[in-house]
Design a protein around this motif. Structure first.
Motif, PDB file in Angstrom:
ATOM      1  N   ALA A 306      14.140  11.978 -21.204  1.00  0.00           N
ATOM      2  CA  ALA A 306      13.020  11.203 -21.826  1.00  0.00           C
ATOM      3  C   ALA A 306      13.105   9.764 -22.350  1.00  0.00           C
ATOM      4  N   VAL A 307      14.360   9.517 -23.098  1.00  0.00           N
ATOM      5  CA  VAL A 307      14.807   8.296 -23.376  1.00  0.00           C
ATOM      6  C   VAL A 307      15.262   7.150 -22.388  1.00  0.00           C
ATOM      7  N   VAL A 308      16.114   7.765 -21.518  1.00  0.00           N
ATOM      8  CA  VAL A 308      16.387   6.779 -20.537  1.00  0.00           C
ATOM      9  C   VAL A 308      15.173   6.479 -19.642  1.00  0.00           C
ATOM     10  N   GLU A 309      14.145   7.461 -19.281  1.00  0.00           N
ATOM     11  CA  GLU A 309      13.071   6.722 -18.506  1.00  0.00           C
ATOM     12  C   GLU A 309      11.981   5.883 -19.340  1.00  0.00           C
ATOM     13  N   GLN A 310      12.160   6.071 -20.849  1.00  0.00           N
ATOM     14  CA  GLN A 310      11.410   4.938 -21.600  1.00  0.00           C
ATOM     15  C   GLN A 310      12.210   3.673 -21.615  1.00  0.00           C
ATOM     16  N   VAL A 311      13.463   3.872 -21.508  1.00  0.00           N
ATOM     17  CA  VAL A 311      13.955   2.468 -21.412  1.00  0.00           C
ATOM     18  C   VAL A 311      13.981   1.743 -20.073  1.00  0.00           C
ATOM     19  N   VAL A 312      13.991   2.434 -19.066  1.00  0.00           N
ATOM     20  CA  VAL A 312      13.792   1.729 -17.679  1.00  0.00           C
ATOM     21  C   VAL A 312      12.343   1.189 -17.746  1.00  0.00           C
ATOM     22  N   ASP A 313      11.397   1.869 -18.091  1.00  0.00           N
ATOM     23  CA  ASP A 313      10.132   1.597 -18.231  1.00  0.00           C
ATOM     24  C   ASP A 313       9.929   0.080 -18.807  1.00  0.00           C
ATOM     25  N   ARG A 314      10.914  -0.467 -19.671  1.00  0.00           N
ATOM     26  CA  ARG A 314      10.749  -1.656 -20.313  1.00  0.00           C
ATOM     27  C   ARG A 314      11.205  -2.721 -19.583  1.00  0.00           C
ATOM     28  N   ARG A 315      11.921  -2.360 -18.240  1.00  0.00           N
ATOM     29  CA  ARG A 315      12.664  -3.319 -17.420  1.00  0.00           C
ATOM     30  C   ARG A 315      13.337  -4.314 -17.940  1.00  0.00           C
ATOM     31  N   PRO A 316      14.253  -3.874 -18.875  1.00  0.00           N
ATOM     32  CA  PRO A 316      15.280  -4.840 -18.968  1.00  0.00           C
ATOM     33  C   PRO A 316      16.143  -5.312 -18.293  1.00  0.00           C
ATOM     34  N   ARG A 317      16.813  -6.380 -18.498  1.00  0.00           N
ATOM     35  CA  ARG A 317      17.894  -6.893 -17.248  1.00  0.00           C
ATOM     36  C   ARG A 317      19.157  -6.433 -17.524  1.00  0.00           C
ATOM     37  N   ALA A 318      19.481  -5.761 -18.880  1.00  0.00           N
ATOM     38  CA  ALA A 318      20.913  -5.241 -19.061  1.00  0.00           C
ATOM     39  C   ALA A 318      20.804  -4.196 -20.226  1.00  0.00           C
ATOM     40  N   VAL A 319      21.446  -3.150 -20.163  1.00  0.00           N
ATOM     41  CA  VAL A 319      21.523  -2.076 -20.909  1.00  0.00           C
ATOM     42  C   VAL A 319      22.925  -1.777 -21.359  1.00  0.00           C
ATOM     43  N   ALA A 320      23.258  -2.055 -22.600  1.00  0.00           N
ATOM     44  CA  ALA A 320      24.544  -1.581 -23.170  1.00  0.00           C
ATOM     45  C   ALA A 320      24.304  -0.234 -23.707  1.00  0.00           C
ATOM     46  N   TYR A 321      25.229   0.653 -22.963  1.00  0.00           N
ATOM     47  CA  TYR A 321      25.367   2.232 -23.571  1.00  0.00           C
ATOM     48  C   TYR A 321      26.598   2.308 -24.249  1.00  0.00           C
ATOM     49  N   VAL A 322      26.374   2.792 -25.698  1.00  0.00           N
ATOM     50  CA  VAL A 322      27.646   2.884 -26.250  1.00  0.00           C
ATOM     51  C   VAL A 322      27.897   4.579 -26.464  1.00  0.00           C
ATOM     52  N   ALA A 323      28.773   5.218 -25.869  1.00  0.00           N
ATOM     53  CA  ALA A 323      29.002   6.612 -25.672  1.00  0.00           C
ATOM     54  C   ALA A 323      29.971   7.158 -26.287  1.00  0.00           C
ATOM     55  N   CYS A 324      30.021   8.445 -27.220  1.00  0.00           N
ATOM     56  CA  CYS A 324      31.241   8.916 -27.580  1.00  0.00           C
ATOM     57  C   CYS A 324      31.332  10.108 -27.006  1.00  0.00           C
ATOM     58  N   ASP A 325      30.712  10.523 -25.960  1.00  0.00           N
ATOM     59  CA  ASP A 325      30.915  11.654 -24.934  1.00  0.00           C
ATOM     60  C   ASP A 325      30.895  11.312 -23.487  1.00  0.00           C
ATOM     61  N   PRO A 326      32.103  11.468 -22.643  1.00  0.00           N
ATOM     62  CA  PRO A 326      31.971  10.969 -21.465  1.00  0.00           C
ATOM     63  C   PRO A 326      30.983  11.650 -20.622  1.00  0.00           C
ATOM     64  N   ALA A 327      30.746  13.118 -20.849  1.00  0.00           N
ATOM     65  CA  ALA A 327      30.046  13.880 -19.954  1.00  0.00           C
ATOM     66  C   ALA A 327      28.478  13.540 -20.146  1.00  0.00           C
ATOM     67  N   ALA A 328      28.129  13.286 -21.449  1.00  0.00           N
ATOM     68  CA  ALA A 328      26.709  13.031 -21.715  1.00  0.00           C
ATOM     69  C   ALA A 328      26.495  11.384 -21.161  1.00  0.00           C
ATOM     70  N   LEU A 329      27.360  10.653 -21.381  1.00  0.00           N
ATOM     71  CA  LEU A 329      27.164   9.320 -20.581  1.00  0.00           C
ATOM     72  C   LEU A 329      27.036   9.432 -18.827  1.00  0.00           C
ATOM     73  N   ALA A 330      27.984  10.311 -18.455  1.00  0.00           N
ATOM     74  CA  ALA A 330      27.783  10.330 -16.988  1.00  0.00           C
ATOM     75  C   ALA A 330      26.553  11.006 -16.484  1.00  0.00           C
ATOM     76  N   ARG A 331      25.989  11.793 -17.286  1.00  0.00           N
ATOM     77  CA  ARG A 331      24.631  12.625 -16.875  1.00  0.00           C
ATOM     78  C   ARG A 331      23.588  11.450 -17.086  1.00  0.00           C
ATOM     79  N   ASP A 332      23.741  10.595 -18.005  1.00  0.00           N
ATOM     80  CA  ASP A 332      22.663   9.677 -18.317  1.00  0.00           C
ATOM     81  C   ASP A 332      22.588   8.654 -17.241  1.00  0.00           C
ATOM     82  N   VAL A 333      23.856   8.298 -16.884  1.00  0.00           N
ATOM     83  CA  VAL A 333      24.071   7.252 -15.726  1.00  0.00           C
ATOM     84  C   VAL A 333      23.577   7.722 -14.610  1.00  0.00           C
TER      85      VAL A 333
END
Length: 367
Positions: A306-333
């Motif tokens: 839900a959050v990822v789709e809201q982010v891409v809806d803003r059409r940013p030229r760059a997203v910096a994703y700070v992740a403390c869990d590599p599995a959650a990061l990979a799923r969101d990527v």
């Protein structure tokens, strides 16, 4: 660390195997501070702590019944040690002892190699990406010790204190935790002071704020006049320096679930537009204009769809994703990729030496 993850109540599936011992060769490292091995005639999977890939060890099972898909165990005897094995510096590290550290038996270089392999494997398995990963050392610890600026012990009465075993409520008395810092946290970053509530979130490694701010700014390359959206913003660590970078003609907005943190973020970051609330809920109705840049610093479970789709809806030229869990990061990527945003860069930092935890900063941008 004062608390270890507790096991969920599991339905018994036959006879308990706890206490059984097997000799085996240890397989690859897995996410969570253990390695994978197989034992017995059925080659049952065992998640083994206190081991290293390639070692021949004796495993004593600590959790499991005959019908379980996998078991858990400790390497209680090392028959053929790996080159990266060292004597743990902490007397409370080892099978049946404190559960706070996962890799005290591994050299620092070996720990970082294991963490890099975990990040690679999660991205390979969950995001179908092959990524070269190097886990970087961060100034602020001493040979992997003395870095944890916030520490909690279990009080045992009479001035004694302890730490819990891995996946257990049982407490081991300790005199001193070696990863605990002799000093408390510093809230100064790049000459700016941050107000943080007692018990509020702040990185526990003294070198973490500077390392993460530098990595985020390097990834985003913010320019004067741009707009930035800081999600899960805490007390405004990233917002403060984004405001400087975009200047008076730019705009920085922040969303954070903790209302007291938002009040502090506004004090820490003059000129910041900040809203308290669930990130997904807030984005569904606010800040719906396009943004040039987005910082995502979600909790361990990740940002999710839900959050990822809201982010891409803003059409940013760059997203910096700070992740403390590599599995959650990979799923969101993987979710970002569905919407045309691809992983352009990744840095990983050893902000939690002696443990399996690793912090990543990923750069995502439109394909």
């Amino acid at each position: 660390m004062s608390r270890s993850r507790r096991p969920r109540a599991r339905q018994q599936r036959g006879r308990s195997v706890v206490g059984e011992r097997y000799e085996t060769v240890v397989g690859p490292v897995a996410h969570g501070g253990h390695c994978v091995a197989r034992v017995g005639e059925e080659q049952r999977v065992v998640f083994v702590r206190h081991a290293l890939p390639g070692e021949r060890v004796v495993v004593e099972l600590t959790e499991g019944t005959e019908g379980d898909r996998f078991w858990r165990g400790d390497a209680v005897e090392v028959l053929t040690p790996a080159a990266d094995r060292v004597v743990p510096p902490c007397p409370y590290a080892g099978p049946g002892l404190c559960g706070g550290c996962d890799f005290q038996h591994v050299s620092l270089a070996g720990q970082r190699a294991l963490k890099a392999e975990v990040v690679r494997e999660q991205l390979r398995r969950l995001a179908r990406l092959e990524v070269d990963v190097e886990v970087e050392a961060v100034p602020g610890d001493t040979d992997g010790l003395g870095w944890r600026t916030r520490q909690r012990y279990v009080p045992l009465g009479g001035g004694a204190r302890g730490m819990r075993k891995h996946r257990s409520h049982e407490v081991i008395p300790v005199e001193r935790c070696l990863i605990e810092s002799p000093e408390g946290p510093s809230y100064e970053v790049r000459g700016s002071w941050f107000e943080v509530a007692a018990g509020g979130f702040w990185q526990v490694h003294p070198g973490a704020p500077e390392a993460l701010v530098a990595a985020v700014l390097e990834a985003l390359d913010p320019r004067p006049g741009e707009s930035a959206l800081d999600l899960y913003a805490g007390v405004g660590l990233f917002s403060r320096f984004l405001l400087d970078a975009v200047g008076p003609d730019g705009r920085v907005c922040a969303v954070e679930g903790d209302a007291p943190a938002v009040r502090l973020a506004k004090r820490n970051c003059p000129g910041l537009h900040a809203t308290a609330g669930d990130v997904g809920t807030v984005l569904a109705t606010e800040y719906d204009a396009p943004f040039d840049l987005v910082v995502l610093d979600p909790p361990r479970v990740g940002a999710k769809r839900a959050v990822v789709e809201q982010v891409v809806d803003r059409r940013p030229r760059a997203v910096a994703y700070v992740a403390c869990d590599p599995a959650a990061l990979a799923r969101d990527v993987a979710i970002f990729a569905e919407h045309g945003y691809v992983l352009q860069g990744l840095r990983a930092f050893d902000l939690f030496p002696m443990t399996h935890h690793v912090e990543c900063v990923a750069l995502l941008s439109p394909r």
